[in-house]
Motif scaffolding. Structure first.
Motif, PDB file in Angstrom:
ATOM      1  N   ASN A 242    -113.916 -63.483  25.970  1.00  0.00           N
ATOM      2  CA  ASN A 242    -113.844 -62.822  24.672  1.00  0.00           C
ATOM      3  C   ASN A 242    -115.144 -63.138  23.935  1.00  0.00           C
ATOM      4  OD1 ASN A 242    -112.991 -61.515  22.351  1.00  0.00           O
ATOM      5  ND2 ASN A 242    -111.800 -63.251  21.606  1.00  0.00           N
ATOM      6  N   GLU A 263    -110.501 -60.113  33.033  1.00  0.00           N
ATOM      7  CA  GLU A 263    -110.343 -59.425  31.746  1.00  0.00           C
ATOM      8  C   GLU A 263    -111.443 -59.852  30.787  1.00  0.00           C
ATOM      9  OE1 GLU A 263    -106.987 -58.855  28.185  1.00  0.00           O
ATOM     10  OE2 GLU A 263    -106.524 -60.002  30.001  1.00  0.00           O
ATOM     11  N   ASN A 265    -113.157 -58.951  26.686  1.00  0.00           N
ATOM     12  CA  ASN A 265    -113.255 -58.240  25.417  1.00  0.00           C
ATOM     13  C   ASN A 265    -114.652 -58.503  24.871  1.00  0.00           C
ATOM     14  OD1 ASN A 265    -112.558 -56.943  22.903  1.00  0.00           O
ATOM     15  ND2 ASN A 265    -112.400 -58.996  22.030  1.00  0.00           N
ATOM     16  N   LYS A 267    -117.476 -57.359  22.050  1.00  0.00           N
ATOM     17  CA  LYS A 267    -117.893 -56.648  20.849  1.00  0.00           C
ATOM     18  C   LYS A 267    -119.268 -57.201  20.488  1.00  0.00           C
ATOM     19  CE  LYS A 267    -114.920 -56.017  17.550  1.00  0.00           C
ATOM     20  NZ  LYS A 267    -114.035 -56.249  16.369  1.00  0.00           N
ATOM     21  N   SER A 287    -112.364 -54.345  27.351  1.00  0.00           N
ATOM     22  CA  SER A 287    -112.352 -53.769  26.005  1.00  0.00           C
ATOM     23  C   SER A 287    -113.770 -53.888  25.469  1.00  0.00           C
ATOM     24  CB  SER A 287    -111.359 -54.516  25.109  1.00  0.00           C
ATOM     25  OG  SER A 287    -111.392 -54.001  23.798  1.00  0.00           O
ATOM     26  N   CYS A 338    -112.559 -49.888  16.100  1.00  0.00           N
ATOM     27  CA  CYS A 338    -112.276 -51.258  15.685  1.00  0.00           C
ATOM     28  C   CYS A 338    -112.377 -51.421  14.175  1.00  0.00           C
ATOM     29  CB  CYS A 338    -113.226 -52.228  16.380  1.00  0.00           C
ATOM     30  SG  CYS A 338    -114.951 -52.075  15.848  1.00  0.00           S
TER      31      CYS A 338
END
Length: 459
Positions: A242, A263, A265, A267, A287, A338
């Motif tokens: 993340n 997995e 995420n 940003k 993501s 988002c």
């Protein structure tokens, strides 16, 4: 009550461990059977965050301090599984917290969590140095006004979970020394959004399986503190990542390959995100919210089957096209927003332009089965995206559109739905579903669902 009292001590202690510590103490008044049972509970949670102490109100804090001291003196369990403190701004002196932590160490505490709700640096306090060499600790979570004054020698040989959120660091090497003393760490969460942190972050750990690095600070007056940041990641066993950093002020993120990653995420606001993206090519669920250009790079995500892409960035269609071309096995595609409003003022617009690809991506021809779009507005550009995917996704089973928080007007909703229904689809078995915001559209839902709208591709 008699039925409960007849249960074994072990079972009663498990029940008491789920209650607030204040309530656990009160059980001593139930009967003789319960008089000392509370002293053996292995999970303790002391919460003083609802109070702030100024002037004469400090008397109330002393009551809390004496309560904790007395509780720990009477405590009899040889092993303490969990000890949590949720403390207000004017909470303890350094001596108070040091005493309580030393007690926890003496009882071989497995999990220690300390939360400080104070915002300023003045009330930040250091942890006792004996904590950094406590080899039985398994979980350590630190929040807010806590200063990490890490000694040269750190030995947390059993620590598997470490969360350090918005804390302060005594010097630029404190974090690096702390991580170097955690040889079996499996989960690490670092939040740099508030407080002070070293200009360079090095996460080099063979055992790490879950990593979160967060930086979403919104105070523009503090931006200069992020200039020159360097992040180095080398975690070959990582399974979950993340990574959130909404500022691009010259920071460098260098990452080695993560072959076990499942997995992620991400940003990220960065002019050159390719280094990080190349390290996560083994990911299966991604993501992605990205402000930066990847159009000049060729990166393949051969294992990616589930992609959730944010449509907040400038020219995000270019990023979508790039991801479709780079993900030949993609099965699920979700588009959303988002809502990060501060990114656009920082990230430069993507200059490169990429229209529809010259050839249909493999994922559309052979694998994509689910397409979902949250906050679909039905604008011309968005309709073009939908038309392209429906026209080329041969294996598509379901396409779902959500208008929550959209600007669609009630009078326009039926028109927008008919436009989607009338679009040609490569998959004859594709179901087109629209999730509208208000219940008054339910009849329209049913009309579409059961084929009352006249269309060859009836849903």
């Amino acid at each position: 009550m008699d039925m409960i009292s007849n249960l074994s001590d072990d079972l009663l202690l498990k029940i008491l461990s789920q209650l607030p510590t204040e309530d656990v103490v009160l059980t001593m008044f139930l009967s003789k059977r319960w008089k000392f049972l509370w002293t053996m509970v292995t999970k303790l949670d002391f919460d003083d965050s609802v109070y702030e102490y100024f002037g004469e109100d400090c008397v109330d804090y002393r009551v809390f301090q004496e309560y904790v001291d007395r509780f720990l003196v009477l405590y009899k369990s040889p092993v303490l599984e969990t000890l949590k403190f949720n403390l207000g701004c004017r909470m303890s002196t350094t001596d108070d917290m040091s005493t309580w932590i030393r007690f926890a160490i003496a009882r071989r505490v497995h999990e220690l969590e300390i939360y400080r709700s104070c915002e300023d640096d003045f009330h930040s306090f250091p942890l006792p140095r004996c904590l950094y060499t406590f080899e039985k600790l398994v979980v350590l979570k630190l929040y807010k006004s806590i200063t990490l004054d890490v000694p040269r020698e750190v030995c947390l040989s059993s620590l598997k979970v470490l969360h350090i959120l918005s804390v302060h660091y005594k010097d630029k090497s404190s974090l690096r020394r702390l991580l170097s003393g955690c040889p079996v760490l499996e989960e690490l969460v670092i939040d740099k959004s508030e407080g002070e942190y070293p200009p360079s972050l090095y996460v080099i750990m063979n055992s790490l399986e879950r990593l979160s690095i967060l930086n979403d600070f919104h105070n523009s007056g503090e931006e200069t503190s992020f200039v020159g940041e360097k992040v180095v990641i080398n975690v070959p066993s990582l399974k979950y990542l993340n990574y959130v950093d909404i500022y691009d002020l010259g920071h460098l993120c260098s990452s080695e390959n993560m072959p076990e990653l499942v997995e992620a995420n991400v940003k990220l606001v960065c002019k050159s995100p390719a280094k990080l993206m190349r390290s996560i090519t083994s990911v299966k669920h991604l993501s992605l919210c990205l402000y930066g250009s990847l159009l000049q790079h060729r990166i393949e995500f051969y294992q990616l089957v589930h992609l959730e892409l944010c449509g907040c960035g400038p020219k995000w269609w270019n990023l979508l096209t790039w991801m479709l071309l780079s993900s030949p096995k993609l099965q699920v595609l979700k588009l959303n927003k988002c809502g990060e409003i501060c990114i656009c003022s920082i990230a430069p617009p993507i200059k490169c332009s990429l229209g529809q690809p010259s050839s249909v991506p493999d994922c559309l021809q052979f694998h994509l089965s689910t397409f979902e779009w949250k906050y679909y507005n039905g604008r011309r550009e968005e309709k073009k995206v939908v038309a392209y995917i429906l026209k080329n996704a041969r294996q598509l089973k379901t396409a779902i559109f959500s208008t929550k928080d959209s600007h669609l007007q009630e009078k326009q909703s039926q028109k927008k739905l008919k436009e989607l229904v009338s679009l040609p689809r490569a998959s004859s078995s594709c179901q087109l579903l629209m999730d509208l915001k208000k219940e008054r559209f339910s009849s329209l839902f049913q009309a579409i669902r059961f084929g009352m709208l006249n269309s060859k591709n009836c849903i």
